[in-house]
Design an enzyme around this catalytic site. Sequence first.
Site, PDB file in Angstrom:
ATOM      1  N   ASN A   9       0.877  -1.179   0.000  1.00  0.00           N
ATOM      2  CA  ASN A   9       0.000   0.000   0.000  1.00  0.00           C
ATOM      3  C   ASN A   9       0.911   1.225   0.000  1.00  0.00           C
ATOM      4  O   ASN A   9       1.539   1.524   1.011  1.00  0.00           O
ATOM      5  CB  ASN A   9      -0.898  -0.030   1.242  1.00  0.00           C
ATOM      6  CG  ASN A   9      -1.780   1.206   1.341  1.00  0.00           C
ATOM      7  OD1 ASN A   9      -1.833   2.018   0.420  1.00  0.00           O
ATOM      8  ND2 ASN A   9      -2.470   1.337   2.464  1.00  0.00           N
ATOM      9  N   TRP A  10       0.985   1.871  -1.140  1.00  0.00           N
ATOM     10  CA  TRP A  10       1.903   3.010  -1.274  1.00  0.00           C
ATOM     11  C   TRP A  10       1.342   4.274  -0.632  1.00  0.00           C
ATOM     12  O   TRP A  10       2.058   5.270  -0.507  1.00  0.00           O
ATOM     13  CB  TRP A  10       2.212   3.283  -2.745  1.00  0.00           C
ATOM     14  CG  TRP A  10       2.908   2.179  -3.480  1.00  0.00           C
ATOM     15  CD1 TRP A  10       3.269   0.941  -2.978  1.00  0.00           C
ATOM     16  CD2 TRP A  10       3.329   2.190  -4.854  1.00  0.00           C
ATOM     17  NE1 TRP A  10       3.887   0.199  -3.964  1.00  0.00           N
ATOM     18  CE2 TRP A  10       3.939   0.942  -5.123  1.00  0.00           C
ATOM     19  CE3 TRP A  10       3.252   3.130  -5.886  1.00  0.00           C
ATOM     20  CZ2 TRP A  10       4.456   0.615  -6.376  1.00  0.00           C
ATOM     21  CZ3 TRP A  10       3.767   2.806  -7.126  1.00  0.00           C
ATOM     22  CH2 TRP A  10       4.369   1.562  -7.364  1.00  0.00           C
ATOM     23  N   LYS A  11       0.065   4.241  -0.279  1.00  0.00           N
ATOM     24  CA  LYS A  11      -0.583   5.423   0.312  1.00  0.00           C
ATOM     25  C   LYS A  11      -0.336   6.641  -0.584  1.00  0.00           C
ATOM     26  O   LYS A  11      -0.342   6.504  -1.801  1.00  0.00           O
ATOM     27  CB  LYS A  11      -0.089   5.625   1.755  1.00  0.00           C
ATOM     28  CG  LYS A  11      -0.215   4.319   2.559  1.00  0.00           C
ATOM     29  CD  LYS A  11       0.046   4.467   4.029  1.00  0.00           C
ATOM     30  CE  LYS A  11      -0.072   3.104   4.703  1.00  0.00           C
ATOM     31  NZ  LYS A  11       0.087   3.167   6.150  1.00  0.00           N
ATOM     32  N   HIS A  95      -9.370   1.098   5.098  1.00  0.00           N
ATOM     33  CA  HIS A  95      -8.088   1.337   5.771  1.00  0.00           C
ATOM     34  C   HIS A  95      -8.302   2.284   6.953  1.00  0.00           C
ATOM     35  O   HIS A  95      -9.095   3.222   6.870  1.00  0.00           O
ATOM     36  CB  HIS A  95      -7.066   1.923   4.796  1.00  0.00           C
ATOM     37  CG  HIS A  95      -5.680   1.858   5.331  1.00  0.00           C
ATOM     38  ND1 HIS A  95      -5.217   2.755   6.275  1.00  0.00           N
ATOM     39  CD2 HIS A  95      -4.671   0.979   5.109  1.00  0.00           C
ATOM     40  CE1 HIS A  95      -3.975   2.427   6.588  1.00  0.00           C
ATOM     41  NE2 HIS A  95      -3.617   1.366   5.897  1.00  0.00           N
ATOM     42  N   GLU A  97      -6.630   4.652   8.052  1.00  0.00           N
ATOM     43  CA  GLU A  97      -6.383   6.079   7.764  1.00  0.00           C
ATOM     44  C   GLU A  97      -7.607   6.714   7.116  1.00  0.00           C
ATOM     45  O   GLU A  97      -7.939   7.867   7.391  1.00  0.00           O
ATOM     46  CB  GLU A  97      -5.137   6.208   6.868  1.00  0.00           C
ATOM     47  CG  GLU A  97      -3.870   5.899   7.660  1.00  0.00           C
ATOM     48  CD  GLU A  97      -2.738   5.308   6.832  1.00  0.00           C
ATOM     49  OE1 GLU A  97      -2.773   5.367   5.589  1.00  0.00           O
ATOM     50  OE2 GLU A  97      -1.800   4.773   7.459  1.00  0.00           O
ATOM     51  N   GLU A 167      -5.024  -4.948  10.491  1.00  0.00           N
ATOM     52  CA  GLU A 167      -3.951  -3.971  10.696  1.00  0.00           C
ATOM     53  C   GLU A 167      -4.174  -3.237  12.021  1.00  0.00           C
ATOM     54  O   GLU A 167      -4.933  -2.261  12.070  1.00  0.00           O
ATOM     55  CB  GLU A 167      -3.951  -2.943   9.560  1.00  0.00           C
ATOM     56  CG  GLU A 167      -3.755  -3.542   8.180  1.00  0.00           C
ATOM     57  CD  GLU A 167      -3.245  -2.493   7.185  1.00  0.00           C
ATOM     58  OE1 GLU A 167      -2.198  -2.732   6.602  1.00  0.00           O
ATOM     59  OE2 GLU A 167      -3.886  -1.447   7.019  1.00  0.00           O
ATOM     60  N   GLY A 173       3.052   2.070  10.683  1.00  0.00           N
ATOM     61  CA  GLY A 173       4.014   3.156  10.514  1.00  0.00           C
ATOM     62  C   GLY A 173       4.751   3.529  11.784  1.00  0.00           C
ATOM     63  O   GLY A 173       5.407   4.566  11.854  1.00  0.00           O
ATOM     64  N   SER A 213       3.891  -2.374  10.082  1.00  0.00           N
ATOM     65  CA  SER A 213       5.351  -2.470  10.220  1.00  0.00           C
ATOM     66  C   SER A 213       5.917  -3.829   9.810  1.00  0.00           C
ATOM     67  O   SER A 213       6.870  -4.312  10.417  1.00  0.00           O
ATOM     68  CB  SER A 213       5.782  -2.098  11.643  1.00  0.00           C
ATOM     69  OG  SER A 213       5.411  -0.759  11.934  1.00  0.00           O
ATOM     70  N   GLY A 235       5.324   1.096   4.351  1.00  0.00           N
ATOM     71  CA  GLY A 235       6.682   1.595   4.133  1.00  0.00           C
ATOM     72  C   GLY A 235       7.608   0.645   3.387  1.00  0.00           C
ATOM     73  O   GLY A 235       8.259   1.035   2.406  1.00  0.00           O
TER      74      GLY A 235
END
Length: 250
Positions: A9-11, A95, A97, A167, A173, A213, A235
């Site tokens: 997931n590159w966000k 997600h 976020e 998650e 992160g 992570s 990441g």
Amino acid sequence: MRKKIAAGNWKMNKNYGEAIELASSITNAQVPEDVTVILGVPYIYLKEINEIAKANPNVFVSAQNVHQKENGAYTGEISAPMLKSIDVPYVIIGHSERREYNCETPEILKEKVRIALDNGLDVIFCCGEPLEIRKKNEHESYVKDQIEKSLAGLGDEDMKRITVAYEPIWAIGTGETASPAQAQAMHKAIRDYLKELFGEKIAEETAILYGGSVKPSNAVEIFGQEDVDGGLVGGASMKTDSFLDIIKSF
Ligand code: 13P
């Protein structure tokens, strides 16, 4: 046999040149035959990276979100029929976020799941608890509730196109990963709950990914857990070498 999935997931990262380079280097790499690799890229790169990914039968693209309505006056949004029209195979829904910063409620997520499935998209449905819930030891019921509110009522054919991503928010992160035992316990609880909702066969066939992570140094142990079928990686999915190491961690 459940699918083994390494999803990135590159966000909201990577400019155009960087995105094309990363997608190309992953696509051109040797990917184990039994691993499905998914690149969750920003909307504006989907069409081009989808074409790039077609060079490798194991690599697919995913949108990171979709709007819950079919079309209309929703400035700045992207619909499921639009994604379908450029052959996008997957979409990430729910997600943490997006739940937090875009106020996506379980009810909205239920609509998103429905419209995605109706347009032929496979769904990576995210769930996971914040730290204060984990500290109170209420994480299982919290995640079950997320699943109940957005997935309950789906049919068998729908569920065959759902992947669950657990998650824990406190591990996203932060560099802090759930321990392999914590991940396994939660994944087992999720699978048991899927059994209650959809029956044994669907529960056994649904891939459940861990996210938070994941990196080359912990992927082998996490992916080695019985009910962990892969990862949704932020990441560490944005560097070719580290993502390839993760892809090879099954
Ligand atoms: P990190 O791997 O950067 O913790 O992100 C996880 C994530 O949110 C994937 O969707």
